[in-house]
Design an enzyme around this catalytic site. Structure first.
Site, PDB file in Angstrom:
ATOM      1  N   ASP A 187      42.726  36.825  44.337  1.00 17.57           N
ATOM      2  CA  ASP A 187      43.856  37.058  45.232  1.00 17.57           C
ATOM      3  C   ASP A 187      45.186  36.741  44.564  1.00 17.57           C
ATOM      4  O   ASP A 187      45.302  35.824  43.744  1.00 17.57           O
ATOM      5  CB  ASP A 187      43.704  36.224  46.505  1.00 17.57           C
ATOM      6  CG  ASP A 187      42.526  36.682  47.342  1.00 17.57           C
ATOM      7  OD1 ASP A 187      42.462  37.887  47.624  1.00 17.57           O
ATOM      8  OD2 ASP A 187      41.677  35.849  47.688  1.00 17.57           O
TER       9      ASP A 187
ATOM     10  N   GLU B 234      39.218  42.692  58.457  1.00 18.96           N
ATOM     11  CA  GLU B 234      38.724  41.719  57.480  1.00 18.96           C
ATOM     12  C   GLU B 234      39.376  40.373  57.796  1.00 18.96           C
ATOM     13  O   GLU B 234      40.604  40.279  57.891  1.00 18.96           O
ATOM     14  CB  GLU B 234      39.078  42.131  56.060  1.00 18.96           C
ATOM     15  CG  GLU B 234      38.332  43.342  55.557  1.00 18.96           C
ATOM     16  CD  GLU B 234      38.766  43.733  54.155  1.00 18.96           C
ATOM     17  OE1 GLU B 234      39.492  42.946  53.506  1.00 18.96           O
ATOM     18  OE2 GLU B 234      38.391  44.821  53.699  1.00 18.96           O
TER      19      GLU B 234
END
Length: 282
Positions: free
Chosen positions: A72, A61
């Site tokens: 995040d 990724e």
């Protein structure tokens, strides 16, 4: 089982499907590694990225830095800001993917991030360039199924997998909607909250993976809490793959904090990835 809509066929014969088939044949779960493109700078990041397959990453990724990464945690937020301050752009991220693809024809490459940079780039132009760069899939965390016409359907028509997130709060009523038009694999977010802030529990993950698999034949990869070789091993035994992101990104930050020369950072990061790979293979 989930079915596509809007005349958008699943791109189910590409590198992602081939890699999960290979993992199944080997009788093991995989390791999915996340790195933030351009962290701590373009050249160092590219060296890390190029070294991931050799260190044992089964799928990669590649994070697209964004100024407001709401899903995040602190580690990936900081990595994205370092990258942006260093001049990282979406065009440069695609260039990095292209460079990896030139040396490795088989490793699946997945772009992960948010829709805003893609919207600014232009969906059609982005998909054309992403496909040319060898991108196999997208994980766009802020586009729900209700917005499939925005990017998901065009991506599927372009032959790019659109990988959706399922969470502990995705119940059996919502899950079919989430799985509709999902391809490549399902990314199960094992904890509530943001990345890198909690530790995952294998028993809870096993139950969640079994529930998801009652609705789809797609592989299930598990992330948001896998930090060590031991946890990667435990998760890879109850899911099709373990995803490690924040713990890898934190290796970059710790090296910078310690004053390590940037030329030495890739080796440090890849050594950690190799330990994760050994965990899922043990």
């Amino acid at each position: 089982m989930a079915e596509s809509v809007g005349a958008a066929p699943y791109p189910d014969s590409g590198r992602i499907a081939a890699r999960f088939a290979k993992l199944k044949a080997e009788g093991r779960g995989g390791l999915v590694t996340y790195v933030s493109a351009g962290d701590p700078d373009y050249d160092t990041s590219l060296e890390i990225l190029k070294g991931l397959p050799g260190a044992g990453a089964d799928l990669i990724e590649l994070g697209m830095p964004f100024t407001d990464p709401m899903a995040d945690g602190p580690a990936i937020q900081a990595a994205g800001l370092r990258a942006l301050e260093g001049g990282q752009t979406l065009k440069k991220t695609l260039a990095m993917a292209r460079a990896v693809r030139e040396q490795d024809a088989d490793v699946p490459l997945i772009l992960m991030g948010y829709y805003n940079p893609i919207y600014c780039y232009g969906v059609d132009a982005f998909l054309e360039d992403a496909k040319a760069a060898g991108i196999d899939g997208l994980i766009i965390v802020d586009l729900p199924p209700e917005e499939d016409e925005e990017l998901c359907i065009p991506a599927l028509r372009a032959g790019v997998n659109f990988i959706r997130l399922a969470t502990p709060t995705t119940d059996d009523h919502r899950l079919p909607t989430v799985l509709n038009n999902t391809s490549g694999f399902v990314y199960y977010v094992s904890i509530l909250g943001i990345t890198g802030t909690k530790t995952v529990e294998a028993d809870a993950v096993r139950e969640a993976v079994e529930r998801i698999k009652r609705h789809t034949d797609l592989p299930v990869a598990v992330g948001f809490g896998v930090k060590t070789p031991e946890s990667a091993k435990a998760i890879s035994k109850v899911a099709d793959a373990a995803v490690v992101g924040s713990a890898i990104v934190e290796r970059v930050k710790s090296a910078l904090d310690e004053g390590v020369e940037k030329s030495a950072i890739p080796a440090r990061v890849l050594e950690f990835v190799a330990s994760l790979a050994q965990g899922v293979r043990s």
